[in-house]
Design an enzyme around this catalytic site. Structure first.
Site, PDB file in Angstrom:
ATOM      1  N   LYS A 174       0.849  -1.200   0.000  1.00 51.51           N
ATOM      2  CA  LYS A 174       0.000   0.000   0.000  1.00 51.51           C
ATOM      3  C   LYS A 174       0.881   1.245   0.000  1.00 51.51           C
ATOM      4  O   LYS A 174       1.519   1.585   0.995  1.00 51.51           O
ATOM      5  CB  LYS A 174      -0.916   0.034   1.232  1.00 51.51           C
ATOM      6  CG  LYS A 174      -2.016   1.085   1.038  1.00 51.51           C
ATOM      7  CD  LYS A 174      -2.516   1.738   2.288  1.00 51.51           C
ATOM      8  CE  LYS A 174      -1.898   3.043   2.664  1.00 51.51           C
ATOM      9  NZ  LYS A 174      -1.936   4.155   1.720  1.00 51.51           N
ATOM     10  N   SER A 228       4.841   7.552  10.038  1.00 52.30           N
ATOM     11  CA  SER A 228       4.903   8.352  11.259  1.00 52.30           C
ATOM     12  C   SER A 228       4.772   7.474  12.502  1.00 52.30           C
ATOM     13  O   SER A 228       4.167   6.401  12.468  1.00 52.30           O
ATOM     14  CB  SER A 228       3.782   9.393  11.242  1.00 52.30           C
ATOM     15  OG  SER A 228       2.540   8.726  11.188  1.00 52.30           O
ATOM     16  N   GLU A 230       2.955   8.131  14.982  1.00 49.20           N
ATOM     17  CA  GLU A 230       1.529   8.101  15.363  1.00 49.20           C
ATOM     18  C   GLU A 230       0.803   6.917  14.701  1.00 49.20           C
ATOM     19  O   GLU A 230       0.115   6.138  15.363  1.00 49.20           O
ATOM     20  CB  GLU A 230       0.913   9.434  14.920  1.00 49.20           C
ATOM     21  CG  GLU A 230      -0.531   9.587  15.231  1.00 49.20           C
ATOM     22  CD  GLU A 230      -1.135  10.743  14.412  1.00 49.20           C
ATOM     23  OE1 GLU A 230      -0.382  11.499  13.763  1.00 49.20           O
ATOM     24  OE2 GLU A 230      -2.367  10.844  14.415  1.00 49.20           O
ATOM     25  N   GLY A 232       2.260   4.334  13.284  1.00 54.54           N
ATOM     26  CA  GLY A 232       2.936   3.104  13.710  1.00 54.54           C
ATOM     27  C   GLY A 232       2.360   2.585  15.017  1.00 54.54           C
ATOM     28  O   GLY A 232       2.146   1.381  15.196  1.00 54.54           O
ATOM     29  N   GLU A 249       9.179   1.246  10.942  1.00 50.79           N
ATOM     30  CA  GLU A 249      10.254   2.234  10.756  1.00 50.79           C
ATOM     31  C   GLU A 249       9.593   3.595  10.851  1.00 50.79           C
ATOM     32  O   GLU A 249       8.817   3.975   9.977  1.00 50.79           O
ATOM     33  CB  GLU A 249      10.904   2.082   9.373  1.00 50.79           C
ATOM     34  CG  GLU A 249      11.495   0.716   9.091  1.00 50.79           C
ATOM     35  CD  GLU A 249      12.701   0.397   9.952  1.00 50.79           C
ATOM     36  OE1 GLU A 249      13.252   1.321  10.579  1.00 50.79           O
ATOM     37  OE2 GLU A 249      13.067  -0.781  10.021  1.00 50.79           O
ATOM     38  N   CYS A 283      13.575  10.702   7.329  1.00 53.46           N
ATOM     39  CA  CYS A 283      13.532  10.258   8.727  1.00 53.46           C
ATOM     40  C   CYS A 283      14.916  10.287   9.359  1.00 53.46           C
ATOM     41  O   CYS A 283      15.036  10.326  10.577  1.00 53.46           O
ATOM     42  CB  CYS A 283      12.941   8.868   8.816  1.00 53.46           C
ATOM     43  SG  CYS A 283      13.747   7.721   7.709  1.00 53.46           S
ATOM     44  N   GLU A 380      10.207  16.244  15.371  1.00 52.52           N
ATOM     45  CA  GLU A 380      10.550  15.987  13.972  1.00 52.52           C
ATOM     46  C   GLU A 380       9.829  17.029  13.108  1.00 52.52           C
ATOM     47  O   GLU A 380       8.607  17.146  13.160  1.00 52.52           O
ATOM     48  CB  GLU A 380      10.093  14.581  13.569  1.00 52.52           C
ATOM     49  CG  GLU A 380      10.463  14.251  12.135  1.00 52.52           C
ATOM     50  CD  GLU A 380      10.051  12.833  11.726  1.00 52.52           C
ATOM     51  OE1 GLU A 380       8.883  12.465  11.953  1.00 52.52           O
ATOM     52  OE2 GLU A 380      10.892  12.120  11.161  1.00 52.52           O
TER      53      GLU A 380
HETATM   54  P1  NAP Z   1       2.151   8.462   7.603  1.00 50.87           P
HETATM   55  O1  NAP Z   1       1.138   9.510   7.559  1.00 50.87           O
HETATM   56  O2  NAP Z   1       2.287   7.656   8.833  1.00 50.87           O
HETATM   57  O3  NAP Z   1       1.858   7.519   6.343  1.00 50.87           O
HETATM   58  C1  NAP Z   1       2.640   6.409   6.040  1.00 50.87           C
HETATM   59  C2  NAP Z   1       1.793   5.370   5.348  1.00 50.87           C
HETATM   60  O4  NAP Z   1       0.798   4.910   6.257  1.00 50.87           O
HETATM   61  C3  NAP Z   1       1.041   5.901   4.136  1.00 50.87           C
HETATM   62  O5  NAP Z   1       0.939   4.891   3.163  1.00 50.87           O
HETATM   63  C4  NAP Z   1      -0.327   6.201   4.726  1.00 50.87           C
HETATM   64  O6  NAP Z   1      -1.366   6.217   3.769  1.00 50.87           O
HETATM   65  C5  NAP Z   1      -0.484   5.032   5.644  1.00 50.87           C
HETATM   66  N1  NAP Z   1      -1.520   5.194   6.660  1.00 50.87           N
HETATM   67  C6  NAP Z   1      -2.100   6.339   7.095  1.00 50.87           C
HETATM   68  N2  NAP Z   1      -3.038   6.048   8.041  1.00 50.87           N
HETATM   69  C7  NAP Z   1      -3.029   4.709   8.184  1.00 50.87           C
HETATM   70  C8  NAP Z   1      -3.763   3.798   9.006  1.00 50.87           C
HETATM   71  N3  NAP Z   1      -4.686   4.213   9.875  1.00 50.87           N
HETATM   72  N4  NAP Z   1      -3.507   2.481   8.898  1.00 50.87           N
HETATM   73  C9  NAP Z   1      -2.559   2.034   8.044  1.00 50.87           C
HETATM   74  N5  NAP Z   1      -1.843   2.842   7.238  1.00 50.87           N
HETATM   75  C10 NAP Z   1      -2.072   4.155   7.314  1.00 50.87           C
HETATM   76  O7  NAP Z   1       3.607   9.022   7.315  1.00 50.87           O
HETATM   77  P2  NAP Z   1       4.049   9.960   6.127  1.00 50.87           P
HETATM   78  O8  NAP Z   1       3.571  11.333   6.442  1.00 50.87           O
HETATM   79  O9  NAP Z   1       3.684   9.352   4.821  1.00 50.87           O
HETATM   80  O10 NAP Z   1       5.630   9.857   6.241  1.00 50.87           O
HETATM   81  C11 NAP Z   1       6.347  10.660   7.086  1.00 50.87           C
HETATM   82  C12 NAP Z   1       6.781   9.906   8.319  1.00 50.87           C
HETATM   83  O11 NAP Z   1       7.438   8.697   7.966  1.00 50.87           O
HETATM   84  C13 NAP Z   1       7.792  10.676   9.124  1.00 50.87           C
HETATM   85  O12 NAP Z   1       7.496  10.598  10.488  1.00 50.87           O
HETATM   86  C14 NAP Z   1       9.106   9.954   8.841  1.00 50.87           C
HETATM   87  O13 NAP Z   1      10.076  10.099   9.823  1.00 50.87           O
HETATM   88  C15 NAP Z   1       8.650   8.560   8.680  1.00 50.87           C
HETATM   89  N6  NAP Z   1       9.622   7.779   7.902  1.00 50.87           N
HETATM   90  C16 NAP Z   1      10.381   6.868   8.555  1.00 50.87           C
HETATM   91  C17 NAP Z   1      11.333   6.142   7.867  1.00 50.87           C
HETATM   92  C18 NAP Z   1      12.179   5.120   8.564  1.00 50.87           C
HETATM   93  O14 NAP Z   1      12.752   4.280   7.888  1.00 50.87           O
HETATM   94  N7  NAP Z   1      12.268   5.142   9.889  1.00 50.87           N
HETATM   95  C19 NAP Z   1      11.494   6.338   6.498  1.00 50.87           C
HETATM   96  C20 NAP Z   1      10.703   7.271   5.863  1.00 50.87           C
HETATM   97  C21 NAP Z   1       9.756   7.988   6.591  1.00 50.87           C
HETATM   98  P3  NAP Z   1      -1.966   7.632   3.239  1.00 50.87           P
HETATM   99  O15 NAP Z   1      -0.866   8.294   2.531  1.00 50.87           O
HETATM  100  O16 NAP Z   1      -3.069   7.206   2.359  1.00 50.87           O
HETATM  101  O17 NAP Z   1      -2.416   8.390   4.454  1.00 50.87           O
END
Ligand code: NAP
Length: 476
Positions: A174, A228, A230, A232, A249, A283, A380
């Site tokens: 996804k 994120s 949150e 996770g 992650e 990240c 962050e």
């Molecule tokens: P996000 O809002 O958590 O979204 C990540 C993924 O989760 C997207 O595909 C999102 O889909 C999906 N998602 C949203 N709500 C969900 C739910 N209730 N159940 C299951 N999946 C759901 O994060 P983001 O804004 O895309 O990315 C930024 C964050 O990712 C930052 O905090 C960054 O640090 C972190 N990150 C971490 C790493 C690492 O390796 N540690 C690498 C890259 C990024 P939608 O887009 O459709 O909402």
């Protein structure tokens, strides 16, 4: 260029069951350019059931040599489409084209690595005390849900799909709503390379609409998530009900520690891109810089000089280093941090404004005189903002570094070997580089301590995370 605009399920393109679509906007031009099918709960069920069929009817039991060949074929197909993948990545998230090309190549390299891993990832024989013959098997889990973010859409999709497939699982991928195109391309190319229908499916759709259904589906055995903290946390809560395996992650607030004995001029010259690359939407961004006081002023001067030389602009140009932020709302969120810094009268050594009229651009921003309680120092930001503070004492500095809920990555600059080893051990993070800003290696484990996550991507550690460990004892 043909843009993928449907779901890629069971080896073919199709619209979502509900007929719903979402619009993608190019962040460099602010113009909408395509409508994409948005999956629904019915599509989740169809995808997971198809993956289970594909697993039971062949992928699970495929001879390792054939699985290795299949993944090499995917890698070859990716290598033949690097430019197309890079252009799609640039279009959907504004990634500078040279970075997008590198990341497309990284995706292919990851498939090659895990193709090789299929026949090298082994169990053990164990000389158990009572005699007999004891050995372990690494068995695939079944259907894996891979949920990925928008900041590195293609490589992260590859570094989840490739090891999961190599270990003998089927994958429902996804992508983030802002960046489905390269994931869809991956699904299409993997199928063209010969992966059977259902083995790797791509299901775009809003996380809030389909996330819970995917995570809680009884046939999903493992959720591999990057995003994120949150979300996770929510996935962990939901997965706990079915005791599902998870790897997470998550976010970070990584330190960049510079001692006076280091080649600090090199550190100052290279550090801006350790935080501003990908426009800070990383990240691993080294967004908290700790500099030993005796070199603080010249370090800041050189850091700022290097920052003001960065080329911020059209992602299609080869020389561009920083593109726009991914969306208007992402830029607004970063600007809230800047407003907080202004309210507190912090020093803007450079940046803080919008460099172009069109596109979600923001200047790389260097903040000084920040307090440890400031939002910019603690949270962050996920945008092109760095804070630099001086330190006097190593032990106190390490306390300050570790006073964060995150622990993903970081850099440490010193020429004193004993100090390098001592501080590298003391910093609470899953990844750390000494005299370098390199965090991600295909062959090495990547992931976080504390609220930066659980489990590891990449390297052989990822293979472990996509298998169940079985012990078999034979009485003799
Ligand atoms: P996000 O809002 O958590 O979204 C990540 C993924 O989760 C997207 O595909 C999102 O889909 C999906 N998602 C949203 N709500 C969900 C739910 N209730 N159940 C299951 N999946 C759901 O994060 P983001 O804004 O895309 O990315 C930024 C964050 O990712 C930052 O905090 C960054 O640090 C972190 N990150 C971490 C790493 C690492 O390796 N540690 C690498 C890259 C990024 P939608 O887009 O459709 O909402």
């Amino acid at each position: 260029m043909n843009l993928p605009a449907q779901l890629f399920l069971d080896g073919s393109w199709r619209d979502s069951a509900s007929g719903r679509r979402t619009t993608l906007t190019n962040p460099a031009t602010e113009k909408s350019f395509v409508e994409i099918a948005a999956g629904d709960v019915a599509d989740v069920n169809a995808a997971v059931e198809s993956a289970q069929r594909a697993w039971e009817s062949g992928w699970r039991d495929l001879a390792p040599g054939k699985r290795e060949a299949a993944l090499h074929a995917v890698a070859r197909e990716l290598r033949e489409h690097i430019e197309e993948i890079a252009q799609l990545e640039m279009l959907q998230i504004g990634k500078p084209i040279s970075d997008a090309r590198d990341e497309a190549l990284l995706g292919a390299r990851v498939f090659e690595y895990y193709a090789g891993a299929v026949t090298r990832f082994c169990g053990q024989t164990i000389p158990v005390g009572r005699g007999g013959f004891d050995f372990t098997l690494r068995q695939p889990m079944g259907v894996v849900a891979a949920i990925v973010p928008w900041n590195f859409p293609f490589p992260i999709a590859c570094w989840k799909a490739a090891p999961a497939l190599a270990a003998g699982n089927c994958v429902v991928l996804k992508p983030a709503s802002l960046s489905p195109l390269t994931a869809l391309k991956l699904g299409e190319l993997a199928h063209a390379a010969g992966l059977p229908p259902g083995v790797l499916q791509v299901l775009p759709g809003s996380g809030s609409a389909i996330g819970d259904a995917l995570v809680t589906h009884p046939l999903i055995r493992k959720i591999s998530f990057t995003g994120s903290t949150e979300i996770g946390r929510r996935i962990m809560e939901l997965a706990s009900r079915g005791l599902k395996r998870i790897s997470l992650e998550l976010g970070g607030k990584s330190p960049n520690i510079v001692f006076a004995d280091a080649d600090w001029r090199r550190a100052a010259g290279t550090s801006p891109m350790s935080v501003f690359a990908n426009t800070g939407q990383d990240c691993c961004a080294r967004s908290r810089v700790f500099v030993e006081r005796s070199i603080y002023e010249p370090f800041v001067e050189q850091f700022v000089a290097a920052t003001t030389k960065l080329i911020v602009g059209d992602p299609a140009k080869a020389e561009t280093q920083l593109g726009p932020l991914v969306s208007a709302s992402q830029r607004a969120a970063v600007e809230e941090f800047l407003a907080d810094a202004r309210k507190r009268n912090r020093t803007f050594a450079c940046g803080g404004g919008r460099p172009h009229k069109t596109g979600y651009y923001l200047e790389p921003t260097v903040l000084l005189d920040v307090d440890k309680d400031d939002r910019c120092w603690r949270e962050e930001i996920f945008g092109p903002v760095v804070c630099i503070r001086p330190f006097d004492d190593e032990a106190q500095m390490i306390c300050d570094v570790n006073a964060s809920p995150y622990g993903l990555s970081g850099s440490l600059w010193t020429n004193d070997l004993r100090r390098a080893l001592r501080v590298a051990k003391a910093v609470e993070s899953g990844v750390l580089s000494v005299n370098s800003h390199s965090s991600v290696h295909t062959e090495a484990p990547f992931g976080g301590f504390k609220q930066s996550g659980i489990g590891r991507d990449l390297g052989m550690a990822a293979m472990e995370g996509y298998t169940e460990l079985k012990n078999v004892y034979v009485e003799m």
